[in-house]
Write a protein that holds these residues in place. Structure first.
Motif, PDB file in Angstrom:
ATOM      1  N   PHE B  98      90.328  53.634  35.522  1.00 19.61           N
ATOM      2  CA  PHE B  98      89.044  54.305  35.326  1.00 19.61           C
ATOM      3  C   PHE B  98      87.891  53.319  35.384  1.00 19.61           C
ATOM      4  CE2 PHE B  98      90.627  58.302  32.929  1.00 19.61           C
ATOM      5  CZ  PHE B  98      91.306  58.651  34.064  1.00 19.61           C
ATOM      6  N   PHE B  99      88.150  52.107  34.957  1.00 20.48           N
ATOM      7  CA  PHE B  99      87.057  51.150  34.923  1.00 20.48           C
ATOM      8  C   PHE B  99      86.491  50.856  36.301  1.00 20.48           C
ATOM      9  CE2 PHE B  99      87.320  49.909  30.537  1.00 20.48           C
ATOM     10  CZ  PHE B  99      86.041  49.461  30.323  1.00 20.48           C
ATOM     11  N   PHE B 100      87.356  50.779  37.292  1.00 20.61           N
ATOM     12  CA  PHE B 100      86.797  50.428  38.606  1.00 20.61           C
ATOM     13  C   PHE B 100      86.688  51.627  39.540  1.00 20.61           C
ATOM     14  CE2 PHE B 100      90.443  50.653  41.392  1.00 20.61           C
ATOM     15  CZ  PHE B 100      91.521  50.453  40.552  1.00 20.61           C
ATOM     16  N   SER B 101      87.097  52.803  39.074  1.00 23.33           N
ATOM     17  CA  SER B 101      87.144  53.940  39.997  1.00 23.33           C
ATOM     18  C   SER B 101      85.760  54.450  40.373  1.00 23.33           C
ATOM     19  CB  SER B 101      87.929  55.083  39.362  1.00 23.33           C
ATOM     20  OG  SER B 101      89.296  54.800  39.432  1.00 23.33           O
ATOM     21  N   GLU B 102      84.854  54.527  39.398  1.00 23.47           N
ATOM     22  CA  GLU B 102      83.624  55.262  39.662  1.00 23.47           C
ATOM     23  C   GLU B 102      82.814  54.614  40.791  1.00 23.47           C
ATOM     24  OE1 GLU B 102      82.975  58.059  38.753  1.00 23.47           O
ATOM     25  OE2 GLU B 102      80.886  58.315  39.331  1.00 23.47           O
ATOM     26  N   SER B 103      82.655  53.297  40.709  1.00 24.33           N
ATOM     27  CA  SER B 103      81.842  52.653  41.751  1.00 24.33           C
ATOM     28  C   SER B 103      82.500  52.839  43.117  1.00 24.33           C
ATOM     29  CB  SER B 103      81.693  51.170  41.437  1.00 24.33           C
ATOM     30  OG  SER B 103      82.960  50.574  41.325  1.00 24.33           O
ATOM     31  N   TYR B 104      83.825  52.757  43.141  1.00 25.06           N
ATOM     32  CA  TYR B 104      84.531  52.925  44.414  1.00 25.06           C
ATOM     33  C   TYR B 104      84.372  54.343  44.948  1.00 25.06           C
ATOM     34  CZ  TYR B 104      88.467  53.624  47.567  1.00 25.06           C
ATOM     35  OH  TYR B 104      89.243  53.951  48.638  1.00 25.06           O
ATOM     36  N   LEU B 105      84.562  55.333  44.075  1.00 24.60           N
ATOM     37  CA  LEU B 105      84.482  56.718  44.543  1.00 24.60           C
ATOM     38  C   LEU B 105      83.070  57.033  45.042  1.00 24.60           C
ATOM     39  CD1 LEU B 105      86.629  58.530  41.855  1.00 24.60           C
ATOM     40  CD2 LEU B 105      87.247  57.937  44.185  1.00 24.60           C
ATOM     41  N   ARG B 106      82.070  56.440  44.408  1.00 30.03           N
ATOM     42  CA  ARG B 106      80.700  56.671  44.890  1.00 30.03           C
ATOM     43  C   ARG B 106      80.523  56.075  46.277  1.00 30.03           C
ATOM     44  NH1 ARG B 106      77.999  59.832  42.327  1.00 30.03           N
ATOM     45  NH2 ARG B 106      78.325  60.079  40.099  1.00 30.03           N
ATOM     46  N   GLU B 107      81.061  54.860  46.479  1.00 26.38           N
ATOM     47  CA  GLU B 107      80.933  54.254  47.798  1.00 26.38           C
ATOM     48  C   GLU B 107      81.681  55.060  48.854  1.00 26.38           C
ATOM     49  OE1 GLU B 107      79.109  52.089  49.004  1.00 26.38           O
ATOM     50  OE2 GLU B 107      78.296  51.077  47.239  1.00 26.38           O
ATOM     51  N   ARG B 108      82.816  55.619  48.452  1.00 21.90           N
ATOM     52  CA  ARG B 108      83.585  56.424  49.398  1.00 21.90           C
ATOM     53  C   ARG B 108      82.994  57.818  49.562  1.00 21.90           C
ATOM     54  NH1 ARG B 108      88.897  55.673  50.607  1.00 21.90           N
ATOM     55  NH2 ARG B 108      88.496  57.331  52.100  1.00 21.90           N
ATOM     56  N   PRO B 458      80.813  45.332  41.311  1.00 18.92           N
ATOM     57  CA  PRO B 458      80.449  46.206  40.199  1.00 18.92           C
ATOM     58  C   PRO B 458      81.027  45.691  38.889  1.00 18.92           C
ATOM     59  CG  PRO B 458      81.332  47.468  42.027  1.00 18.92           C
ATOM     60  CD  PRO B 458      81.549  46.035  42.357  1.00 18.92           C
ATOM     61  N   PRO B 459      80.296  45.883  37.791  1.00 20.08           N
ATOM     62  CA  PRO B 459      80.764  45.313  36.516  1.00 20.08           C
ATOM     63  C   PRO B 459      82.129  45.834  36.085  1.00 20.08           C
ATOM     64  CG  PRO B 459      78.802  46.681  36.233  1.00 20.08           C
ATOM     65  CD  PRO B 459      78.988  46.508  37.681  1.00 20.08           C
ATOM     66  N   GLY B 460      82.408  47.121  36.348  1.00 25.31           N
ATOM     67  CA  GLY B 460      83.711  47.654  35.949  1.00 25.31           C
ATOM     68  C   GLY B 460      84.834  46.961  36.694  1.00 25.31           C
ATOM     69  N   LEU B 461      84.599  46.736  37.983  1.00 23.79           N
ATOM     70  CA  LEU B 461      85.601  46.046  38.804  1.00 23.79           C
ATOM     71  C   LEU B 461      85.784  44.619  38.311  1.00 23.79           C
ATOM     72  CD1 LEU B 461      87.379  45.701  41.234  1.00 23.79           C
ATOM     73  CD2 LEU B 461      85.373  45.515  42.656  1.00 23.79           C
ATOM     74  N   ARG B 462      84.647  43.984  37.998  1.00 22.51           N
ATOM     75  CA  ARG B 462      84.718  42.615  37.510  1.00 22.51           C
ATOM     76  C   ARG B 462      85.552  42.561  36.230  1.00 22.51           C
ATOM     77  NH1 ARG B 462      80.584  38.457  38.392  1.00 22.51           N
ATOM     78  NH2 ARG B 462      79.552  40.033  39.628  1.00 22.51           N
ATOM     79  N   PHE B 463      85.280  43.512  35.343  1.00 18.19           N
ATOM     80  CA  PHE B 463      86.015  43.528  34.079  1.00 18.19           C
ATOM     81  C   PHE B 463      87.511  43.727  34.322  1.00 18.19           C
ATOM     82  CE2 PHE B 463      87.903  46.313  30.832  1.00 18.19           C
ATOM     83  CZ  PHE B 463      87.953  45.408  29.792  1.00 18.19           C
ATOM     84  N   THR B 464      87.829  44.707  35.179  1.00 16.76           N
ATOM     85  CA  THR B 464      89.244  44.975  35.447  1.00 16.76           C
ATOM     86  C   THR B 464      89.933  43.739  36.008  1.00 16.76           C
ATOM     87  OG1 THR B 464      88.592  47.196  36.022  1.00 16.76           O
ATOM     88  CG2 THR B 464      90.812  46.546  36.601  1.00 16.76           C
ATOM     89  N   GLY B 465      89.285  43.129  37.015  1.00 15.20           N
ATOM     90  CA  GLY B 465      89.893  41.963  37.659  1.00 15.20           C
ATOM     91  C   GLY B 465      90.136  40.854  36.667  1.00 15.20           C
ATOM     92  N   ILE B 466      89.117  40.550  35.860  1.00 14.71           N
ATOM     93  CA  ILE B 466      89.264  39.427  34.932  1.00 14.71           C
ATOM     94  C   ILE B 466      90.302  39.754  33.866  1.00 14.71           C
ATOM     95  CG2 ILE B 466      88.069  38.083  33.176  1.00 14.71           C
ATOM     96  CD1 ILE B 466      85.604  38.215  34.947  1.00 14.71           C
ATOM     97  N   ALA B 467      90.270  40.991  33.381  1.00 15.40           N
ATOM     98  CA  ALA B 467      91.238  41.358  32.339  1.00 15.40           C
ATOM     99  C   ALA B 467      92.662  41.248  32.864  1.00 15.40           C
ATOM    100  CB  ALA B 467      90.948  42.775  31.848  1.00 15.40           C
TER     101      ALA B 467
END
Lengths: 721, 578
Positions: B98-108, B458-467
């Motif tokens: 969920f953390f990285f989905s929103e930015s991706y779905l908007r781009e898609r 996107p910050p959510g993606l960044r968070f997911t990746g780092i976590a």
């Protein structure tokens, strides 16, 4: 006392320091680093034996443990010492090249991994450092990353040694070489890949594509010794069933080395050939019971000293003249006196002449050998003499060179001179007080430190070897035309590597073309196969039937169902197929009726009708059937269908012939009236005993109806405007 | 026959055991309601609701970790260490997705709010699958998981690839479900029960036909579950579906569906361990094929999602090796390493697919290898993370992937499945080829497109990746506590270093299983004889609730588990990182 991990850590630390050093300060720093490493080597040699361990992942038994003792200590000290010289040499060799820093950092990191490999006593640490050395070797061989030959050689070396490392891991996890024959074979394969013993020898000549400092360090002095070192540490002298294979492998490697030393003309390839020989010699030494660490260490150190020196000399010649072809080089002694002197010293050592350390090491090894091993050792010695003469003497003697030549800066000849000098003075050092007690601790009964064995048979055999070698060297040099060696193992591996992806594409075409039809077909074929396997593996099962003669109605109904299904197969229209399948289903409902289950029959009829209606609704918008599959595809599909259908039928018959327990129906029959106050047992089950189930079913049906209506209404509203 | 046996008291319900699933599923319902009435067409409220719900569910799972094992609801729901850890993994997977989905779905250009409730229900289905020994529950869980996935796979409606993948997945999946159901029916016919522990009882009758039915039943169930776990030869949907589905769905599918299917496979095979003479040779062949074939095919693929699709099939093969090793000698070799592999695999998969969403722009997804050329210059952080994840997928030391593979390798050797161990090692080597191809694209190759893809992360993606990266690197330190928890031993035992340097890992393993536990042997016997307390394959040290002399133990294990959750990351504190 210095803790053992220090010796591993300094290499990595220095690599980090080099990474952040400005390029201008690199020369001074590497000279300082070289001296520091040399001193470290001495300090390490004088350390008392010690161990160090830290738990990492205790659940897997993963820990790092290092030991400084005996042969490990000698080898690690050698790695550090030569490492120091190589760093200095590499600075001079690459000089102005912008990638010099990267090369030195990689060399230092490799050095640290190699020390780790030598000092590790636990399987995982050993494997980790083993693969790290393979990895750094890959980066260093492919250092000239613009050159496709170098890239290819790097990849090949990495694949061979890396895969060997994995096999080694298998062996180590199975408890090491002494645990079981399978484990011993795994360890042996790992060691043979690393030490380039036949049939894994072919990556080593290719690895000569690396810059010379790397060839000198990794592919002669240190890394390739890792394999034979492992053979020694794992005590292969006690694993006798592998000795014939090891001796045969060493013999073939020796022959290949001899052949290469006669037919190659490249200085580095020649040296690589004799490295192969030396590795075979060390492998043989590891099989001799009672050879002890002293003899092994002596051969290892002596070889590293003269071979490291000669590699650096070859690099120096290349640097000064621009060629490494031994046939184009002669008379360099006037232009390059220091290099020539160092070469002569190293050459004498390589030929095994007294008073060098190599002489003593070789005599000790020969003295220990049984006849079979002795013969192989002599073969290897001849090859070494040929290379020594061709590399260390021919370029410097004879008529004046046609090429321009100049003496190299000290950074390029100091290293070889130091190594060659050590090789010469080695025996004196051995006799001297500081090392004597330590070496005595390494010695065993059969290999005492005795420098001179007298004029015995061995001595004259050695003389003969040297004479034969010199003669062959002259023949090789005067030979009219150099033939390219038919060296196919490397090409074969290469083609294998390039072919893996194409296998992949063929495989993917074979396994799936992305067509749903094929995927479904495979799915059912496998399922049918599984069922067949299940049937066969248990010896089949008995089908038990009442053998009553079929009645007329039964025959008619079954014939109707079969006929409808058969006609459906060859129909071209979807609607017709659905209608025919509906007939088939209705026939089944008739069977229910005939056997006295009207409720089931009603249900079946309703479902058949509903299905037909749904299908018709769905299919109304689809195009007609088209013939999309050829004859063979159809036959294949028919076979799959037959197999799967047949297996399912068998299974159903089997289920039918099993006895069912009637307990549940008894229960319902007995309790319908007293518990549920109803005489229709089916009704009581539906609305009373399993009322919650019924409620759930109703909800599901209602939701399905909602969904279907939503779909249909949406379709209509979209299509009307 | 005594008919009163059918009169049963209403089952006692331990709501705590059921709570996590209920929480996740009802969060999905709430999220769907928000979607219907959301103002301004934004998904923020849905996402936060979902994340909070998942966080609470994760918390309820972690708090249960000290509790004794057992089942409830008439044996339909089960709580044991493996089920809790796997449920936690599933919740974590959903959380990070969920953390990285929103930015991706908007781009898609497919920002449908329905994605979130569907994913939540899918997670709930998976959680049901891994925490039951009841076949009907298993089937329901599988269907709840799958049907949501079918819909999500076809979410990118404007793209024919997405639609194709959805319909393919649905059709093949329907057949797989049918097989599973048929298998369940046969097992029910043979045993008269839907509970897996009845298989052993029915097998003990030694009745030829019963055995035959059991073989067919278990075989059909293997076909169904093998399809879900994408084992060769039931894997063919996987590459197409993985490539066609939106990337975040693919990541979720690759992690969650695999964890759930393997969890279910573990339960079924453990129940049917008496029949292992029949299925073991077959599964060994399947494991070899599952490791080898996708690895070979992946070498010539050009689309990163497709490559990872094949890679996930191969990983299923590795996991199967661990599972088979456990089932080959259940007493000697625990399930811990397999669970650990799943944890590590889920972390890497989510992290890797999260990074793949980076290139999505203007409705295009940009997952060809060539789209990643020059990533190092555009996104140094993303490229670095990618190297780390690839390293873990290959199994390069100090990443979680290395220890996971090592553990499975170890188990295989110890169980006498040396062939599988060797095939695993060879395949790890082959897989370097295509994994390093991804790294090469990111680092070595130059950017080719005239207009470079964007440079924001996107910050959510960044968070997911780092976590995920922290998890991949840090997980090796939690391997021992996880193992200790799963095998029911004192979690403090791991602080004792292994005996000596010379003992091989196998000896260490065996020595740790024979470690003197605080409970003497007599206490373990009631646990074994108590029906429904622990299935026979569970390690005997599964402590009965009655004899608990050491009050410290449960608290500490929950403490360890809470620490572990920082690695797997479900929601201890999502807010500060955002």
């Amino acid at each position: 006392m210095v803790p053992p991990f220090f010796w591993v850590a300094i290499g990595f630390l220095m690599a980090l320091i080099v990474m952040v050093t400005p390029r201008r300060a690199l020369g001074a720093l590497s000279c300082f680093g070289g001296v520091f490493l040399g001193v470290s080597a001495g300090v390490l040699l004088s350390q008392p034996a010690s161990t160090w361990a830290v738990a990492w992942v205790p659940a897997l038994g993963v820990e790092l443990s290092l030991a400084v003792e005996g042969l490990r200590q000698v080898f690690a000290s050698l790695i550090l010492g030569i490492g120091g010289l190589i760093v200095v040499f590499a600075t001079g060799y690459l000089g102005a090249d912008v990638r010099c820093r990267k090369l030195i950092a990689l060399l230092l990191a490799f050095m640290a991994s190699m020390v780790g490999l030598v000092l590790s006593t636990d399987p995982l640490g050993l494997f980790l450092f083993w693969e790290l050395t393979s990895f750094f070797s890959y980066l260093l061989i492919g250092f000239e990353d613009e050159d496709p030959v170098a890239r290819r050689a790097a990849r090949q070396a990495f694949v061979i040694t890396g895969a060997g490392g994995l096999v080694l891991l298998v062996g180590l996890l199975m408890g090491g070489a002494s645990a079981s024959p399978a484990a011993a074979i795994c360890v042996l394969i790992g060691a043979m890949t690393k030490s380039a013993l036949w049939p894994f020898h072919f990556w080593l000549p290719g690895a000569m594509a690396a810059p010379t400092p790397i060839s000198a360090y990794l592919h002669s002095a240190t890394m390739v010794k890792g394999g034979v070192f492992l053979l020694f540490v794992q005590d292969f002298s006690k694993i006798e069933f592998l000795h014939p294979y090891l001796i045969a492998s060493a013999a073939v490697t020796g022959l290949i080395a001899l052949r290469m030393s006669l037919f190659e003309c490249d200085l580095k390839k020649l040296l690589a050939a004799s490295t192969l020989g030396a590795l075979a010699m060390l492998a043989l030494l590891a099989t001799i019971p009672g050879a002890g660490p002293l003899a092994f260490a002596a051969v290892l150190v002596a070889h590293a000293l003269y071979k490291g020196a000669l590699f650096m000399i070859a690099g120096g010649i290349d640097h000064a003249t621009g060629t490494r072809n031994v046939r184009e080089l002669s008379g360099l002694r006037k232009a390059m006196p220091m290099t020539a002197t160092a070469a002569a010293l190293a050459g004498v050592a390589m030929m095994g002449l007294p008073p060098t350390l190599a002489f003593w090491a070789k005599e000790t090894a020969l003295g220990l050998a049984r006849p079979a091993i002795f013969a192989v050792l002599e073969l290897i010695a001849v090859g070494a003499v040929v290379v020594a003469v061709r590399v260390a003497f021919f370029p410097f003697w004879g008529r004046d060179c046609v090429r321009e030549a100049h003496e190299n800066p000290p950074t390029l000849w100091l290293g070889p001179a130091v190594l060659a000098g050590l090789g010469l003075l080695g025996p004196l050092l051995l006799m001297g007080p500081p090392l004597r007690p330590f070496l005595s601790s390494l010695a065993t009964q059969s290999s005492q430190i005795a420098y001179w064995h007298g004029f015995n048979a061995l001595f004259f055999v050695s003389l003969g070897t040297i004479a034969v070698g010199i003669g062959l060297a002259f023949w090789a040099q005067k030979r009219p035309e150099a033939r390219a060696p038919a060296f196919s193992a490397a090409d074969w591996t290469e083609s294998l590597l390039t072919r893996i992806p194409s296998w992949g594409s063929q495989l993917s075409k074979l396994v799936s073309g992305g067509k749903l039809r094929n995927e479904l077909g495979l799915f059912f074929a496998v399922a049918a196969g599984l069922m067949l396997f299940g049937l066969i593996s248990g010896g089949g099962f008995l089908l038990g039937f009442r053998t009553l003669p079929p009645t007329f109605e039964e025959i008619v109904i079954v014939a109707l169902a079969a006929l409808a299904a058969g006609v459906a197969l060859v129909q071209g229209s979807r609607i017709a197929v659905i209608a025919l399948l509906g007939i088939s289903g209705s026939a089944i409902a008739l069977i229910y009726l005939a056997y006295g289950a009207p409720d089931l029959a009603i249900t079946q009829f309703l479902i058949e009708m509903l299905t037909v209606i749904l299908f018709v609704l769905g299919f109304a918008r689809l195009p007609r059937f088209r013939s999309l599959s050829g004859g063979s595809t159809r036959v294949r599909d028919a076979l799959i269908a037959l197999a799967f259908g047949g297996m399912m039928s068998l299974l159903l018959l089997g289920v039918l012939s099993s006895e069912t327990s009637g307990t549940l129906s008894d229960y319902f029959l007995q309790n319908a009236v007293p518990e549920a106050y109803g005489r229709n047992v089916v009704n009581t089950i539906i609305v009373d005993f399993r009322a919650l189930d019924t409620l759930g079913e109703i909800v599901v049906i209602a939701m399905a109806a909602l969904g279907v209506s939503a779909l249909l209404l949406r379709r209509k509203s979209r299509s009307t405007p | 026959m005594n008919l009163d046996q059918f009169k049963v008291a209403p089952p006692s319900v331990d709501w705590i055991t059921l709570l996590p699933v209920i929480l996740v599923a009802s969060t999905g319902l709430v999220a769907l309601l928000i979607e219907m009435f959301r103002p301004k067409q934004t998904n923020v409220a849905i996402i936060w609701t979902s994340l909070i719900g998942l966080g609470v569910a994760a918390g309820s799972l972690i708090l249960q970790m000290g509790q004794p094992s057992g089942d409830t609801f008439a044996g339909m729901a089960l709580r044991d260490p493996a089920s809790l850890v796997l449920q936690l993994v599933l919740v974590g997977v959903c959380f990070f997705t969920f953390f990285f989905s929103e930015s991706y779905l908007r781009e898609r250009r497919i920002p449908f709010g329905e994605f979130y409730p569907l994913a939540l229900w899918s997670t709930a289905g998976g959680m049901i699958m891994v925490s039951t020994e009841n076949l009907l529950m298993l089937f329901i869980g599988l269907e709840v998981l799958s049907i949501s996935l079918y819909v999500m796979a076809g979410m990118a409606r404007q793209e024919s690839k997405s639609e194709e993948s959805a319909i393919k997945y649905f059709l093949l999946g329907a057949f797989a479900s049918a097989f599973l159901l048929y298998g369940i029916a046969l097992v029910y016919g043979a045993t008269g029960s839907l509970h897996l522990d009845q298989i052993a009882r029915a097998y003990a009758l030694n009745d030829g036909l019963t055995e035959k039915l059991l073989i067919f039943g278990v075989g059909f169930m293997l076909v169904g579950l093998g399809f879900k776990a994408a084992l060769v030869p039931f894997h063919q949907w996987a590459p197409d579906v993985y490539q066609g589905a939106p990337t975040n769905v693919t990541g979720f599918m690759a992690a969650a569906a695999k964890v759930a299917a393997i969890g279910a496979l573990y339960r079924v095979l453990s129940g049917a361990v008496d029949l292992s003479g029949t299925w073991m040779p077959l599964l060994i062949i399947i494991a070899i094929l599952t490791m080898t074939i996708p690895n070979l095919i992946a070498c010539q693929q050009k689309n990163v999602k497709r490559i990872l699709g094949y890679s996930s099939i191969a990983n299923a093969g590795y996991i199967l090796v661990g599972l088979l090793a456990h089932l080959q000698s259940p007493d000697k070799i625990g399930i811990e390493t397999t669970v650990f592999f799943l944890v590590s695999y889920a972390l890497v998969t989510i992290g890797m697919f999260a990074l793949l969403t980076l290139n999505a722009r203007d409705g295009k997804e940009g997952t060809e290898l060539s789209d990643f050329y020059g990533l190092w210059n555009r996104h140094p952080l993303a490229a670095g993370l990618m190297v780390l994840f690839v390293a873990s997928l290959i199994g390069i030391p100090i990443t979680g992937g290395f220890f996971a593979k090592l553990g499975i390798f170890n188990d295989a050797v110890n169980a006498g499945l040396t062939l599988l161990a060797i095939v695993l090692a060879i395949n790890s080597a082959i897989s370097c080829y295509y994994y390093l191809g991804i790294v090469r694209a990111a680092f070595v190759a130059e950017e080719t497109r005239p207009q470079p893809l964007g440079s924001t992360m996107p910050p959510g993606l960044r968070f997911t990746g780092i976590a995920c990266a922290v998890g991949v690197l840090g997980i090796s330190f939690f391997l021992t506590p996880i193992q200790a928890y799963l095998s029911g031993k004192d979690p403090n035992a791991w602080t004792n270093p292994p005996a000596t340097a010379s003992t091989g890992p196998s000896e260490n393993l065996s020595s740790s299983t024979t470690n003197p536990s605080p409970d003497p042997d007599p206490d373990q016997d009631p646990a074994l004889t108590n029906p429904g307390e622990a299935p026979p394959d569970q390690p005997p040290a599964d402590q009965p609730p009655v004899a608990e002399p050491d009050e410290q133990s449960p608290q500490e294990s929950s403490g360890e588990a809470a620490g572990e959750s920082e690695g797997t990351g479900p929601a201890a504190n999502p807010a500060p990182s955002r």
